[in-house]
Design a protein around this motif. Structure first.
Motif, PDB file in Angstrom:
ATOM      1  N   ILE A   1      11.867  -0.214   9.379  1.00  0.00           N
ATOM      2  CA  ILE A   1      11.055  -0.947  10.363  1.00  0.00           C
ATOM      3  C   ILE A   1      11.746  -0.908  11.720  1.00  0.00           C
ATOM      4  CG2 ILE A   1      11.994  -3.211   9.694  1.00  0.00           C
ATOM      5  CD1 ILE A   1       8.981  -4.195  10.241  1.00  0.00           C
ATOM      6  N   LYS A   2      10.950  -0.675  12.758  1.00  0.00           N
ATOM      7  CA  LYS A   2      11.461  -0.700  14.134  1.00  0.00           C
ATOM      8  C   LYS A   2      10.611  -1.687  14.906  1.00  0.00           C
ATOM      9  CE  LYS A   2      14.617   2.425  14.160  1.00  0.00           C
ATOM     10  NZ  LYS A   2      15.934   1.822  14.258  1.00  0.00           N
ATOM     11  N   ASN A   3      11.260  -2.455  15.764  1.00  0.00           N
ATOM     12  CA  ASN A   3      10.524  -3.446  16.551  1.00  0.00           C
ATOM     13  C   ASN A   3      10.436  -2.998  17.996  1.00  0.00           C
ATOM     14  OD1 ASN A   3      10.139  -5.659  14.544  1.00  0.00           O
ATOM     15  ND2 ASN A   3      12.367  -5.403  14.454  1.00  0.00           N
TER      16      ASN A   3
ATOM     17  N   ALA B   1       0.829  -1.221   0.000  1.00  0.00           N
ATOM     18  CA  ALA B   1       0.000   0.000   0.000  1.00  0.00           C
ATOM     19  C   ALA B   1       0.861   1.269   0.000  1.00  0.00           C
ATOM     20  CB  ALA B   1      -0.925   0.000   1.223  1.00  0.00           C
ATOM     21  N   GLY B   2       2.189   1.108   0.035  1.00  0.00           N
ATOM     22  CA  GLY B   2       3.080   2.265  -0.097  1.00  0.00           C
ATOM     23  C   GLY B   2       3.612   2.829   1.210  1.00  0.00           C
ATOM     24  N   VAL B   3       3.365   2.128   2.347  1.00  0.00           N
ATOM     25  CA  VAL B   3       3.877   2.621   3.634  1.00  0.00           C
ATOM     26  C   VAL B   3       5.401   2.411   3.684  1.00  0.00           C
ATOM     27  CG1 VAL B   3       3.826   2.243   6.136  1.00  0.00           C
ATOM     28  CG2 VAL B   3       1.699   2.191   4.826  1.00  0.00           C
ATOM     29  N   LYS B   4       6.130   3.430   4.152  1.00  0.00           N
ATOM     30  CA  LYS B   4       7.595   3.346   4.139  1.00  0.00           C
ATOM     31  C   LYS B   4       8.213   3.326   5.541  1.00  0.00           C
ATOM     32  CE  LYS B   4       8.187   5.175  -0.448  1.00  0.00           C
ATOM     33  NZ  LYS B   4       6.739   5.372  -0.684  1.00  0.00           N
ATOM     34  N   ALA B   5       7.362   3.368   6.571  1.00  0.00           N
ATOM     35  CA  ALA B   5       7.882   3.308   7.946  1.00  0.00           C
ATOM     36  C   ALA B   5       6.909   2.510   8.802  1.00  0.00           C
ATOM     37  CB  ALA B   5       8.059   4.710   8.499  1.00  0.00           C
ATOM     38  N   ILE B   6       7.454   1.498   9.495  1.00  0.00           N
ATOM     39  CA  ILE B   6       6.593   0.584  10.274  1.00  0.00           C
ATOM     40  C   ILE B   6       7.160   0.414  11.681  1.00  0.00           C
ATOM     41  CG2 ILE B   6       5.780  -1.821  10.459  1.00  0.00           C
ATOM     42  CD1 ILE B   6       5.858  -1.995   7.390  1.00  0.00           C
ATOM     43  N   LEU B   7       6.261   0.480  12.661  1.00  0.00           N
ATOM     44  CA  LEU B   7       6.629   0.116  14.036  1.00  0.00           C
ATOM     45  C   LEU B   7       5.900  -1.189  14.340  1.00  0.00           C
ATOM     46  CD1 LEU B   7       7.935   0.760  16.786  1.00  0.00           C
ATOM     47  CD2 LEU B   7       5.896   2.068  17.355  1.00  0.00           C
ATOM     48  N   ASN B   8       6.671  -2.226  14.652  1.00  0.00           N
ATOM     49  CA  ASN B   8       6.081  -3.555  14.831  1.00  0.00           C
ATOM     50  C   ASN B   8       6.059  -3.972  16.301  1.00  0.00           C
ATOM     51  OD1 ASN B   8       5.314  -6.286  14.531  1.00  0.00           O
ATOM     52  ND2 ASN B   8       7.476  -6.890  14.380  1.00  0.00           N
ATOM     53  N   PHE B   9       4.866  -4.216  16.826  1.00  0.00           N
ATOM     54  CA  PHE B   9       4.736  -4.698  18.202  1.00  0.00           C
ATOM     55  C   PHE B   9       4.737  -6.221  18.288  1.00  0.00           C
ATOM     56  CE2 PHE B   9       3.618  -0.410  19.304  1.00  0.00           C
ATOM     57  CZ  PHE B   9       3.959  -0.299  20.626  1.00  0.00           C
ATOM     58  N   ALA B  10       4.498  -6.909  17.192  1.00  0.00           N
ATOM     59  CA  ALA B  10       4.412  -8.377  17.236  1.00  0.00           C
ATOM     60  C   ALA B  10       5.809  -8.965  17.485  1.00  0.00           C
ATOM     61  CB  ALA B  10       3.845  -8.906  15.930  1.00  0.00           C
TER      62      ALA B  10
END
Ligand code: NAI
Length: 211
Positions: A187-189, A166-175
């Motif tokens: 990406i940051k975890n 969908a074009g997102v370029k920055a993700i914060l992952n809680f999983a």
């Protein structure tokens, strides 16, 4: 501007918070020693970090708290607003929507999505839970900059793929799972399990040392 390391970015975030605190207290200037003490960092490191971005302070006079905070805000991209989407309207997703500090720091939660038909259409703090199947359309419509993954681990990679598509370029992952994303996506975890394991390690070692 030169590319700066993640550890420097983290320290800048710390200085930023300390400066906010000082400004709230009416403090107008701060020395590198004072900032160092507040953040548990050496004053040499503070001076090094700040000199990297140009001359912030005047020798002997310290730094003007407002000017320094504004400069750090510019470096960290905090002098603008960012649109955030959350995937997963469970415990974490709901808590994040309710967290007022995000808005204060320039992060506007525009969208929360879930796959559970029982949850879709409900509201959290006035924000409607949307169907995750509509993600591509809604992400474009809301001009989302940053997405937060708050779904169970076994759904996280599929959600990450969908966000990238969908074009997102920055993700914060809680999983609690390492996710694969293409190199152009940051990406940051937020891995509490790893942090808490580090604490258990330190406690175990202290117990061993004492026994
Ligand atoms: P939760 O089970 O309360 O919520 C997860 C939500 O994700 C549910 O509403 C579910 O319907 C939704 N979901 C599942 N698959 C989906 C998909 N493909 N697309 C969209 N939505 C989907 O889980 P919780 O507690 O909020 O945790 C979220 C993540 O954060 C988990 O991976 C968990 O391991 C992690 N985590 C949770 C912590 C906690 O204290 N609750 C602490 C640290 C990490």
């Amino acid at each position: 501007m030169k590319k700066i390391s993640d550890s420097t970015v983290k320290r800048l975030s710390k200085y930023y918070r300390s400066l906010e605190h000082l400004i709230e207290k009416g403090v107008e200037t701060v020395s590198s020693e004072e900032l160092a003490e507040m953040d548990g960092i050496t004053s040499a490191q503070v001076r090094k970090d700040l000199s990297f971005f140009g001359t912030f302070g005047k020798r002997g006079l310290g730094y003007n708290t407002r000017a320094l905070k504004d400069q750090i805000a510019e470096i960290l991209g905090l002098n603008r607003r960012w649109n955030v989407a959350i995937v997963g309207a469970g415990n974490i997703g709901r808590a994040l929507v309710a967290y007022e500090e995000f808005r204060k720091q320039g992060f506007d939660i525009k969208l929360i999505m879930d796959s559970d038909p029982q949850k879709i259409g409900n509201e959290i703090h006035g924000l409607r839970i949307e169907d995750v199947n509509r993600a591509p359309e809604l992400i474009a419509q809301e001009r989302i900059d940053i997405a937060i993954i708050a779904v169970p681990a076994n759904a996280a990679q599929q959600v990450a793929d969908m966000l990238v598509e969908a074009g997102v370029k920055a993700i914060l992952n809680f999983a609690p799972r390492s996710l694969k994303v293409p190199p152009h996506v940051h990406i940051k975890n937020e891995n509490m399990a790893i942090e808490i394991e580090a604490l258990s390690y330190h406690l175990s070692n202290r117990n061993r040392a004492n026994s």
